[in-house]
Design a protein around this motif. Structure first.
Motif, PDB file in Angstrom:
ATOM      1  N   ASP A 207       0.895  -1.174  -0.026  1.00 20.70           N
ATOM      2  CA  ASP A 207       0.027  -0.009  -0.091  1.00 20.70           C
ATOM      3  C   ASP A 207       1.044   1.275  -0.029  1.00 20.70           C
ATOM      4  N   ARG A 208       1.860   1.327   0.776  1.00 21.06           N
ATOM      5  CA  ARG A 208       2.862   2.298   1.016  1.00 21.06           C
ATOM      6  C   ARG A 208       3.469   2.676  -0.331  1.00 21.06           C
ATOM      7  N   ALA A 209       4.071   1.587  -1.150  1.00 17.06           N
ATOM      8  CA  ALA A 209       4.535   1.726  -2.522  1.00 17.06           C
ATOM      9  C   ALA A 209       3.759   1.890  -3.744  1.00 17.06           C
ATOM     10  N   GLY A 210       2.302   1.873  -3.471  1.00 17.37           N
ATOM     11  CA  GLY A 210       1.415   1.905  -4.692  1.00 17.37           C
ATOM     12  C   GLY A 210       1.511   0.718  -5.524  1.00 17.37           C
ATOM     13  N   ALA A 211       1.786  -0.489  -5.117  1.00 19.61           N
ATOM     14  CA  ALA A 211       1.978  -1.575  -5.719  1.00 19.61           C
ATOM     15  C   ALA A 211       0.497  -2.339  -5.406  1.00 19.61           C
ATOM     16  N   THR A 212       0.046  -3.225  -6.432  1.00 23.32           N
ATOM     17  CA  THR A 212      -0.961  -4.145  -6.263  1.00 23.32           C
ATOM     18  C   THR A 212      -0.447  -5.411  -5.495  1.00 23.32           C
ATOM     19  N   LEU A 213      -1.173  -5.959  -4.432  1.00 23.19           N
ATOM     20  CA  LEU A 213      -0.959  -7.023  -3.760  1.00 23.19           C
ATOM     21  C   LEU A 213      -1.915  -8.354  -4.045  1.00 23.19           C
ATOM     22  N   VAL A 214      -1.399  -9.403  -4.466  1.00 23.63           N
ATOM     23  CA  VAL A 214      -1.960 -10.768  -4.577  1.00 23.63           C
ATOM     24  C   VAL A 214      -1.773 -11.608  -3.477  1.00 23.63           C
ATOM     25  N   ARG A 215      -3.033 -11.867  -2.643  1.00 24.46           N
ATOM     26  CA  ARG A 215      -2.691 -12.205  -1.299  1.00 24.46           C
ATOM     27  C   ARG A 215      -3.634 -13.620  -1.183  1.00 24.46           C
ATOM     28  N   PRO A 216      -3.013 -14.568  -0.381  1.00 19.40           N
ATOM     29  CA  PRO A 216      -4.185 -15.856  -0.212  1.00 19.40           C
ATOM     30  C   PRO A 216      -5.344 -15.313   0.492  1.00 19.40           C
ATOM     31  N   LYS A 217      -6.429 -16.435   0.096  1.00 20.29           N
ATOM     32  CA  LYS A 217      -7.424 -16.014   0.888  1.00 20.29           C
ATOM     33  C   LYS A 217      -7.732 -16.854   2.257  1.00 20.29           C
ATOM     34  N   THR A 218      -6.780 -18.005   2.299  1.00 22.94           N
ATOM     35  CA  THR A 218      -6.776 -18.877   3.464  1.00 22.94           C
ATOM     36  C   THR A 218      -5.410 -18.763   4.074  1.00 22.94           C
ATOM     37  N   GLU A 219      -5.274 -18.747   5.459  1.00 22.91           N
ATOM     38  CA  GLU A 219      -4.221 -19.081   5.941  1.00 22.91           C
ATOM     39  C   GLU A 219      -3.467 -20.227   5.593  1.00 22.91           C
ATOM     40  N   GLY A 220      -2.246 -20.399   5.327  1.00 21.63           N
ATOM     41  CA  GLY A 220      -1.461 -21.694   5.064  1.00 21.63           C
ATOM     42  C   GLY A 220      -1.789 -22.095   3.618  1.00 21.63           C
ATOM     43  N   GLN A 221      -2.328 -21.336   2.901  1.00 26.49           N
ATOM     44  CA  GLN A 221      -2.488 -21.748   1.514  1.00 26.49           C
ATOM     45  C   GLN A 221      -1.252 -21.910   0.737  1.00 26.49           C
ATOM     46  N   ASP A 222      -1.269 -23.001   0.014  1.00 28.67           N
ATOM     47  CA  ASP A 222       0.068 -23.494  -0.697  1.00 28.67           C
ATOM     48  C   ASP A 222       0.639 -22.207  -1.687  1.00 28.67           C
ATOM     49  N   PRO A 223       1.810 -22.105  -1.197  1.00 28.54           N
ATOM     50  CA  PRO A 223       2.397 -20.979  -1.666  1.00 28.54           C
ATOM     51  C   PRO A 223       2.688 -21.024  -3.075  1.00 28.54           C
ATOM     52  N   ALA A 224       2.984 -22.249  -3.707  1.00 32.47           N
ATOM     53  CA  ALA A 224       2.936 -22.235  -5.123  1.00 32.47           C
ATOM     54  C   ALA A 224       2.040 -21.726  -5.917  1.00 32.47           C
ATOM     55  N   SER A 225       0.695 -21.916  -5.293  1.00 30.18           N
ATOM     56  CA  SER A 225      -0.583 -21.665  -5.728  1.00 30.18           C
ATOM     57  C   SER A 225      -0.737 -20.048  -5.885  1.00 30.18           C
ATOM     58  N   VAL A 226      -0.218 -19.401  -4.744  1.00 28.15           N
ATOM     59  CA  VAL A 226      -0.215 -18.102  -4.660  1.00 28.15           C
ATOM     60  C   VAL A 226       0.704 -17.527  -5.612  1.00 28.15           C
ATOM     61  N   ALA A 227       1.828 -18.078  -5.691  1.00 31.11           N
ATOM     62  CA  ALA A 227       2.729 -17.462  -6.830  1.00 31.11           C
ATOM     63  C   ALA A 227       2.113 -17.752  -8.009  1.00 31.11           C
TER      64      ALA A 227
END
Length: 355
Positions: A207-227
């Motif tokens: 938010d500070r940088a003015g970038a767009t964030l793609v975040r997981p919907k669930t805690e512990g979600q597979d990191p590869a799927s988020v990537a």
């Protein structure tokens, strides 16, 4: 120092085949037209209308230069607590060893300083310090010191790795801010899903940088799927770069190796990985060197980001990393501010060490 010339997509009225789609700022939306819409995409608070360029084999590129930055003010001198003695250069060897240059490197540096001083007739403190700075700078200079933001294979994809607590999230935020200042469209993928606080921390920086964030919907979600979703969303939005945060658990190298390998494989189904940046805390000295060796074995590291360089007199760790591991230091952090971040410059660094 001179700026680096990079390539990003041409935007605005001069860009070709543009379709403008207005997104409401500060809203979370599901990824569209990706494999599994299981992540949230948060646009920055200051989001402007996003230009989505129709698919094309050869996107139109423009050469750009990032805003100038310097790390000079944050480099602590080797002689801040001990006096440089031009009458006894053998003492210099101990000073370099204490600053984490390593025994062999320290001996070689002093031997070269003595040799050049003898040939030139240098005897004063100023002359000898100039020689010392030149020797250090020459040994640190590398042709691959620049970030890979010039091959035109967009979006650029950066993986950021490192143990927890070294300043990984801060590095991502500072780099994203620097790029957005240069009018790059930046996406950040929050793939460190094993720590609940990690996503919130990177969200604050995005938010500070003015970038767009793609975040997981669930805690512990597979990191590869988020990537995967992060890269897919960046491609769809015609972004210039996507920076992927990763977990930093070195306790089990086999698990971490498997995770990073999976992330790499799913990303490379869509785009090339431009950089794997290892973040190290300069204040940890030789412990940081151990971390560098471990990650170099498992992560195909292409460059090092050295944080908290302003907080240590052991600047020789830069020398050790580059000389022993053959990995270039590409970026340095020299303070808490969002702009206290710069490309590594060997001459500037060496001058700061001997000042």
């Amino acid at each position: 120092m001179a700026g680096f010339l990079f390539w990003k997509k041409k935007r605005g009225a001069e860009a070709t085949s543009e379709i403008e789609a207005t997104l409401e700022p500060a809203t979370a939306i599901d990824a569209v037209a990706v494999a599994e819409p299981d992540v949230e995409i948060t646009m920055p608070q200051t989001a402007e209308p996003v230009n989505v360029i129709e698919a094309a084999d050869e996107p139109e590129l423009v050469a750009v230069e990032l805003p100038k930055r310097s790390a000079k003010k944050g480099i602590r001198s080797l002689f801040s607590r001990v006096k440089f003695n031009p009458e006894n250069l053998d003492e210099l060897e101990d000073i370099l060893i204490q600053a984490d240059f390593g025994i062999d490197a320290s001996m070689a540096i002093v031997a070269e300083v003595k040799d050049r001083a003898k040939k030139s007739g240098a005897t004063s403190e100023t002359e000898l310090k100039d020689i010392l700075a030149s020797v250090i700078a020459e040994n640190l200079e590398r042709e691959d010191k620049s970030l890979n933001l010039a091959d035109g294979k967009l979006p650029y994809v950066f993986l950021v790795v490192g143990v927890n607590g070294v300043g990984k999230t801060t590095t991502i935020g500072k780099l994203a801010n620097w790029l957005t200042e240069g009018e790059w469209k930046v996406y950040i993928g929050a793939a460190d899903t094993f720590r609940a606080a990690a996503v919130d921390q990177v969200a604050t920086w995005a938010d500070r940088a003015g970038a767009t964030l793609v975040r997981p919907k669930t805690e512990g979600q597979d990191p590869a799927s988020v990537a995967f979703e992060s890269v897919a969303a960046a491609i769809q939005a015609d972004a210039d770069i996507v920076i992927i945060d990763t977990a930093g658990r070195l306790q089990n190298k086999i698990d971490l190796m498997g995770e990073l390998d999976k992330i790499r494989r799913v990303i490379e189904k869509q785009a090339s990985i431009s950089e794997v940046l290892l973040v190290l805390d300069a204040t940890t000295g030789q412990n940081g060197m151990s971390q560098a060796k471990a990650f170099a074995e498992i992560a195909n590291v292409t460059g090092v980001v050295l944080t908290k360089l302003d907080g240590t007199a052991k600047g020789g760790i830069v020398y050790s990393i580059q000389r022993e591991l053959g990995i270039p230091v590409k970026l340095v952090g020299v303070g808490e501010g969002i702009n206290d971040f710069a490309f590594f410059d060997a001459t500037e660094f060496a001058r700061g060490l001997v000042s």
